[in-house]
Design a protein around this motif. Structure first.
Motif, PDB file in Angstrom:
ATOM      1  N   UNK A   6      19.428  -3.477  -6.444  1.00  0.00           N
ATOM      2  CA  UNK A   6      18.731  -4.254  -7.471  1.00  0.00           C
ATOM      3  C   UNK A   6      17.247  -3.932  -7.436  1.00  0.00           C
ATOM      4  N   UNK A   7      16.678  -3.651  -8.620  1.00  0.00           N
ATOM      5  CA  UNK A   7      15.250  -3.386  -8.735  1.00  0.00           C
ATOM      6  C   UNK A   7      14.599  -4.490  -9.544  1.00  0.00           C
ATOM      7  N   UNK A   8      13.314  -4.684  -9.314  1.00  0.00           N
ATOM      8  CA  UNK A   8      12.522  -5.647 -10.065  1.00  0.00           C
ATOM      9  C   UNK A   8      11.666  -4.871 -11.049  1.00  0.00           C
ATOM     10  N   UNK A   9      11.798  -5.162 -12.322  1.00  0.00           N
ATOM     11  CA  UNK A   9      11.019  -4.519 -13.379  1.00  0.00           C
ATOM     12  C   UNK A   9       9.904  -5.476 -13.762  1.00  0.00           C
ATOM     13  N   UNK A  10       8.660  -5.058 -13.631  1.00  0.00           N
ATOM     14  CA  UNK A  10       7.528  -5.950 -13.863  1.00  0.00           C
ATOM     15  C   UNK A  10       6.572  -5.356 -14.877  1.00  0.00           C
ATOM     16  N   UNK A  30      21.423  -0.801 -17.105  1.00  0.00           N
ATOM     17  CA  UNK A  30      21.507  -1.294 -18.477  1.00  0.00           C
ATOM     18  C   UNK A  30      20.117  -1.660 -18.982  1.00  0.00           C
ATOM     19  N   UNK A  31      19.926  -1.540 -20.301  1.00  0.00           N
ATOM     20  CA  UNK A  31      18.635  -1.898 -20.885  1.00  0.00           C
ATOM     21  C   UNK A  31      18.269  -3.328 -20.504  1.00  0.00           C
ATOM     22  N   UNK A  32      16.990  -3.529 -20.203  1.00  0.00           N
ATOM     23  CA  UNK A  32      16.508  -4.851 -19.801  1.00  0.00           C
ATOM     24  C   UNK A  32      15.471  -5.338 -20.803  1.00  0.00           C
ATOM     25  N   UNK A  33      15.319  -6.640 -20.864  1.00  0.00           N
ATOM     26  CA  UNK A  33      14.404  -7.272 -21.813  1.00  0.00           C
ATOM     27  C   UNK A  33      13.557  -8.280 -21.045  1.00  0.00           C
ATOM     28  N   UNK A  49      11.838  -9.002 -14.522  1.00  0.00           N
ATOM     29  CA  UNK A  49      13.270  -9.219 -14.638  1.00  0.00           C
ATOM     30  C   UNK A  49      13.953  -8.290 -13.630  1.00  0.00           C
ATOM     31  N   UNK A  50      15.110  -8.687 -13.146  1.00  0.00           N
ATOM     32  CA  UNK A  50      15.868  -7.864 -12.198  1.00  0.00           C
ATOM     33  C   UNK A  50      16.883  -7.018 -12.958  1.00  0.00           C
ATOM     34  N   UNK A  51      17.167  -5.832 -12.428  1.00  0.00           N
ATOM     35  CA  UNK A  51      18.175  -4.950 -13.004  1.00  0.00           C
ATOM     36  C   UNK A  51      18.991  -4.335 -11.877  1.00  0.00           C
ATOM     37  N   UNK A  52      20.288  -4.174 -12.119  1.00  0.00           N
ATOM     38  CA  UNK A  52      21.181  -3.573 -11.130  1.00  0.00           C
ATOM     39  C   UNK A  52      21.340  -2.086 -11.440  1.00  0.00           C
ATOM     40  N   UNK A  53      21.093  -1.253 -10.447  1.00  0.00           N
ATOM     41  CA  UNK A  53      21.272   0.182 -10.582  1.00  0.00           C
ATOM     42  C   UNK A  53      22.777   0.474 -10.583  1.00  0.00           C
TER      43      UNK A  53
END
Length: 182
Positions: free
Chosen positions: A55-59, A75-78, A86-90
Motif C-alpha cells: 500500500x502506498x500513500x498518494x499525497x 487503480x486510478x485514485x481520486x 489517499x491510499x492505493x494498493x499496488x
C-alpha cells in the motif's frame, strides 16, 4: 623525477574528480531537470519503493481542486478537494524491479514521479493467528550499497579505474626524454 610524480598525481586526481562530477550531475539531472515536474502544486508517493501488493500513500499539497492520480501499477485514485492524501494498493502481479510512472492531475496541470517495485521474493505476513498475533523480526542482510547498479555499469567503472591506474603507472615509469640514460 619529482615533476613526473606530481603530474601523474594531478592527472589521477583530475580524472577522479571529473568522473565523480559527471556521476553526480547525472543523478541530479535525473531527479530535478524534468520539466514535467514543475507544477504549482506539490505531490509525492510514499514510500517510493514498495513490494508488489503493498500500500502506498498518494499525497498532494496546494491543489485547489480535485486531484486524479493514475499509474499502471494501481487503480486510478481520486483525492477530493480539501483532502491531501489517499491510499492505493499496488497490484500483486507488479513486476519486481520495474519503475512505474505515477501521474498527478490537478485541474488539468500534471506532474509525474516514479514508483519502484521492490525486488526479492514477496512474503506474506499474517496479522493474526488462531493462537494470537504473529510477530516477525526484521529481515536484515538483504541489499547492499550498490543501489541499482547493473553489471555493465560496474564493468565500465572497473575499466575506468584500471585505465586511470595504468595511465598513472605509465607516467611514473616513462623516461623524461632529456638524454639521460640511467
Amino acid at each position: 623525477m619529482r615533476a613526473i610524480r606530481v603530474a601523474s598525481a594531478a592527472l589521477l586526481a583530475a580524472t577522479t574528480l571529473t568522473l565523480g562530477a559527471t556521476t553526480a550531475s547525472t543523478a541530479v539531472a535525473d531527479e530535478g531537470d524534468n520539466p514535467n515536474n514543475i507544477t504549482s502544486f506539490g505531490f509525492r508517493v510514499t514510500p517510493s519503493t514498495i513490494a508488489a501488493g503493498g500500500q502506498v500513500q498518494l499525497s498532494v499539497d496546494g491543489c485547489e481542486g480535485d486531484t486524479k492520480v493514475t499509474s499502471g501499477v494501481f487503480d486510478d485514485a481520486h483525492i477530493p478537494k480539501g483532502q491531501n492524501s489517499v491510499a492505493a494498493m499496488v497490484f500483486p502481479d507488479a513486476k519486481p524491479g520495474a519503475m512505474y510512472e505515477v501521474t498527478f492531475d490537478c485541474k488539468g496541470e500534471t506532474g509525474t514521479t516514479d514508483l519502484t517495485i521492490a525486488t526479492g521474493r514477496p512474503t506474506h505476513h499474517p496479522t493474526s493467528h488462531p493462537t494470537g498475533p504473529v510477530h516477525h523480526g526484521v529481515k536484515a542482510g538483504v541489499g547492499g550499497s550498490f543501489g541499482g547498479f547493473d553489471l555493465h555499469e560496474i564493468a565500465l567503472g572497473g575499466v575506468l579505474i584500471v585505465g586511470t591506474l595504468g595511465t598513472a603507472y605509465h607516467w611514473t615509469r616513462r623516461r623524461t626524454g632529456d638524454g639521460n640514460k640511467s
